[in-house]
Scaffold this motif. Structure first.
Motif, short mmCIF file in Angstrom:
data_model
loop_
_atom_site.label_atom_id
_atom_site.label_comp_id
_atom_site.label_asym_id
_atom_site.label_seq_id
_atom_site.Cartn_x
_atom_site.Cartn_y
_atom_site.Cartn_z
N HIS A 184 -12.24 7.99 2.52
CA HIS A 184 -12.49 8.71 1.63
C HIS A 184 -13.53 7.72 0.57
CE1 HIS A 184 -12.38 10.42 -2.70
NE2 HIS A 184 -13.35 11.37 -2.08
N GLN A 185 -12.65 6.88 0.21
CA GLN A 185 -13.45 5.53 -0.92
C GLN A 185 -14.56 4.91 -0.34
OE1 GLN A 185 -10.19 5.97 0.59
NE2 GLN A 185 -8.63 4.93 -0.92
N ASP A 186 -14.44 4.66 1.19
CA ASP A 186 -15.54 3.95 1.36
C ASP A 186 -16.85 4.76 1.60
OD1 ASP A 186 -16.76 1.74 2.58
OD2 ASP A 186 -15.89 2.20 4.69
N VAL A 187 -16.66 6.10 2.17
CA VAL A 187 -17.98 7.05 2.24
C VAL A 187 -18.40 7.26 0.88
CG1 VAL A 187 -18.62 9.28 3.21
CG2 VAL A 187 -17.03 7.99 4.59
N MET A 188 -17.56 7.91 0.03
CA MET A 188 -17.78 7.97 -1.38
C MET A 188 -18.75 6.96 -2.03
SD MET A 188 -15.17 8.46 -4.54
CE MET A 188 -14.65 6.98 -4.34
N ASN A 189 -18.50 5.75 -1.82
CA ASN A 189 -19.35 4.81 -2.48
C ASN A 189 -20.74 4.24 -1.81
OD1 ASN A 189 -17.29 3.90 -4.09
ND2 ASN A 189 -16.45 2.45 -2.58
N LEU A 203 -8.40 10.04 -6.89
CA LEU A 203 -7.26 9.57 -7.64
C LEU A 203 -5.91 10.51 -7.96
CD1 LEU A 203 -6.11 6.95 -8.95
CD2 LEU A 203 -7.47 7.70 -11.05
N SER A 204 -6.30 11.79 -8.33
CA SER A 204 -5.21 12.67 -8.57
C SER A 204 -4.79 13.06 -7.22
CB SER A 204 -6.18 13.88 -9.36
OG SER A 204 -6.75 13.70 -10.40
N ASP A 258 -1.30 -0.10 1.89
CA ASP A 258 -2.14 1.11 1.51
C ASP A 258 -2.24 0.86 -0.21
OD1 ASP A 258 -3.08 3.85 2.04
OD2 ASP A 258 -1.81 3.83 -0.03
N ILE A 259 -1.20 0.64 -0.86
CA ILE A 259 -1.44 0.36 -2.24
C ILE A 259 -2.34 -0.84 -2.41
CG2 ILE A 259 -0.17 -0.45 -4.42
CD1 ILE A 259 2.14 1.06 -3.36
N SER A 260 -2.24 -1.96 -1.84
CA SER A 260 -3.18 -3.01 -1.98
C SER A 260 -4.60 -2.71 -1.65
CB SER A 260 -2.62 -4.17 -0.93
OG SER A 260 -1.27 -4.65 -1.08
N LEU A 261 -4.82 -1.96 -0.57
CA LEU A 261 -6.18 -1.55 -0.25
C LEU A 261 -6.59 -0.65 -1.40
CD1 LEU A 261 -8.52 -1.66 1.72
CD2 LEU A 261 -7.59 0.30 2.84
N SER A 262 -6.00 0.32 -1.91
CA SER A 262 -6.54 1.26 -3.16
C SER A 262 -6.77 0.22 -4.20
CB SER A 262 -5.38 2.08 -3.37
OG SER A 262 -4.88 2.88 -2.40
N MET A 263 -5.83 -0.63 -4.57
CA MET A 263 -5.96 -1.48 -5.67
C MET A 263 -7.47 -2.40 -5.57
SD MET A 263 -3.61 -1.04 -7.72
CE MET A 263 -3.24 -2.58 -9.02
N TYR A 265 -10.06 -1.53 -3.54
CA TYR A 265 -11.14 -0.50 -3.95
C TYR A 265 -11.45 -0.06 -5.39
CZ TYR A 265 -12.35 0.74 0.89
OH TYR A 265 -13.03 0.84 2.27
N ARG A 266 -10.50 0.13 -6.04
CA ARG A 266 -10.44 0.26 -7.65
C ARG A 266 -10.96 -0.71 -8.70
NH1 ARG A 266 -8.13 4.32 -5.02
NH2 ARG A 266 -8.76 6.54 -5.73
N PHE A 267 -10.31 -2.04 -8.32
CA PHE A 267 -10.33 -3.16 -9.28
C PHE A 267 -10.99 -4.36 -8.61
CE2 PHE A 267 -6.85 -0.39 -10.33
CZ PHE A 267 -7.00 0.06 -11.26
N GLY A 268 -10.87 -4.47 -7.38
CA GLY A 268 -11.31 -5.80 -6.76
C GLY A 268 -12.82 -5.77 -6.30
N LYS A 269 -13.94 -5.48 -7.12
CA LYS A 269 -15.15 -5.53 -6.54
C LYS A 269 -15.68 -6.68 -5.75
CE LYS A 269 -15.64 -1.25 -7.72
NZ LYS A 269 -15.68 -0.19 -6.82
N GLY A 270 -15.11 -7.85 -6.37
CA GLY A 270 -15.51 -9.14 -5.89
C GLY A 270 -14.74 -9.81 -4.71
N SER A 271 -13.68 -8.75 -4.26
CA SER A 271 -13.00 -9.22 -3.22
C SER A 271 -13.64 -9.60 -2.00
CB SER A 271 -11.64 -8.36 -2.92
OG SER A 271 -12.18 -7.15 -2.55
N SER A 272 -12.89 -10.17 -1.05
CA SER A 272 -13.37 -10.59 0.32
C SER A 272 -13.47 -9.25 1.25
CB SER A 272 -12.61 -11.66 1.01
OG SER A 272 -12.85 -11.87 2.68
#
Length: 312
Positions: A184-189, A203-204, A258-263, A265-272
């Motif tokens: 969902h996060q990937d398609v949404m972007n 998120l909810s 799963d928590i690491s990937l969610s974090m 997506y939401r906060f690590g825009k410059g991540s590898s």
């Protein structure tokens, strides 16, 4: 007016999946370990389901919950296998929007279901350790069936709106997804519309399902530790904690990536991008692979049952 026309013309009817960035020349070789992982996952979980179903001595709450977890793991493997192996073995990257939305529904639904199964297993361990005298009267077979029938539709109801929310958008930017499957996060972007509704609902939904489940699992272990620490005998204390090790391993294997990937997506825009891809594979492939191995090793009754078959 011209901008609207251009957007309409550039709306994509297909998404392009991604393998491992920078390793395209080795995709065929990478497919070999992926095939082994899928075979071990499906066979291992099927064996657990078979033994629990056919052996009356394993018709206990803990093993029934384990069989539910194994069914969910098989589902996750079956849902992701066509696109992942399609990329690495046949370089098949295209996926239609409807197929993508269907896959992401089942992936997120099964993840929610697995989270619920882990919560039920934590509840089982809590009753077994904190209230052992009432264990058999609380976790009866009809009550276990009702628990499963409550949690499975709950996950489906929460995830069901996601594909329809995504289908409203036009995808007129890049149509290349970050993974070998649809999330969902990937398609949404990739949408070129306002995705505020999806961000809030996604998120909810995460908080109401996996977030709430993980909080209740932590609470159950706090209460378990409180009960165990009050036991005067160190031997009894270790024996009680030893029954929780396999479940704790399953919880860590499921929630950590799963928590690491969610974090990210939401906060690590410059991540590898490579880190996102690896965490994505760990999220969907490692729990179905490791759960049957962990439980077969740590569960004495199940291990003995499997060994007897191989010795024969």
């Amino acid at each position: 007016m011209m901008s609207a026309v251009n957007d309409t013309k550039s709306t994509h009817a297909m998404f392009h999946l991604t393998g491992i960035p920078g390793q395209e020349d080795f995709h065929l070789w990478i497919a070999v370990p992926f095939c082994f992982m899928y075979v071990i996952s499906i066979v291992g979980n099927s064996v657990i389901i078979f033994f629990i179903k056919t052996d009356p001595s394993l018709h206990e709450p803990m093993y029934i919950f384990l069989s539910m977890l194994a069914i969910t793991d098989i589902g996750l493997s079956v849902v992701t296998m066509p696109t992942i192996l399609g990329i690495f073995m046949f370089n098949s990257r295209e996926i239609s929007l409807d197929a993508c939305f269907t896959q992401l529904f089942f992936i997120h639904f099964l993840q929610c279901t697995e989270s619920s199964m882990l919560l039920l297993m934590a509840f089982d361990r809590y009753i077994a350790i904190c209230n052992p005298l009432r264990y058999a009267s609380i976790l009866t077979l009809p009550r276990i069936a009702k628990m499963g029938l409550v949690f499975v539709p709950k996950g489906a109801a929460v995830i069901f709106p996601l594909p329809f929310l995504l289908k409203r958008y036009r995808y007129c930017q890049s149509n290349v997804l970050s993974h070998s499957y649809c999330l969902h996060q990937d398609v949404m972007n990739l949408a070129c519309s306002d995705i505020t509704v999806n961000i809030i609902y996604g998120l909810s939904a995460k908080l109401l399902t996996m977030g709430l489940d993980s909080a209740l699992i932590c609470l159950s272990y706090v209460m378990i530790l409180s009960t165990v620490m009050s036991v005067t005998s160190p031997t009894e204390c270790m024996r009680a904690l030893n029954t929780c090790i396999s479940h704790l391993c399953a919880v860590l294997l499921f929630y950590t990536p799963d928590i690491s990937l969610s974090m990210i997506y939401r906060f690590g825009k410059g991540s590898s991008p490579l880190l996102q891809v690896l965490l994505g594979y760990m999220t969907l492939l490692v729990p179905p692979l490791m759960n049957p191995i962990v439980y077969s090793v740590k569960s004495k009754h199940l291990r003995v049952r499997i060994i007897k078959v191989f010795i024969k």
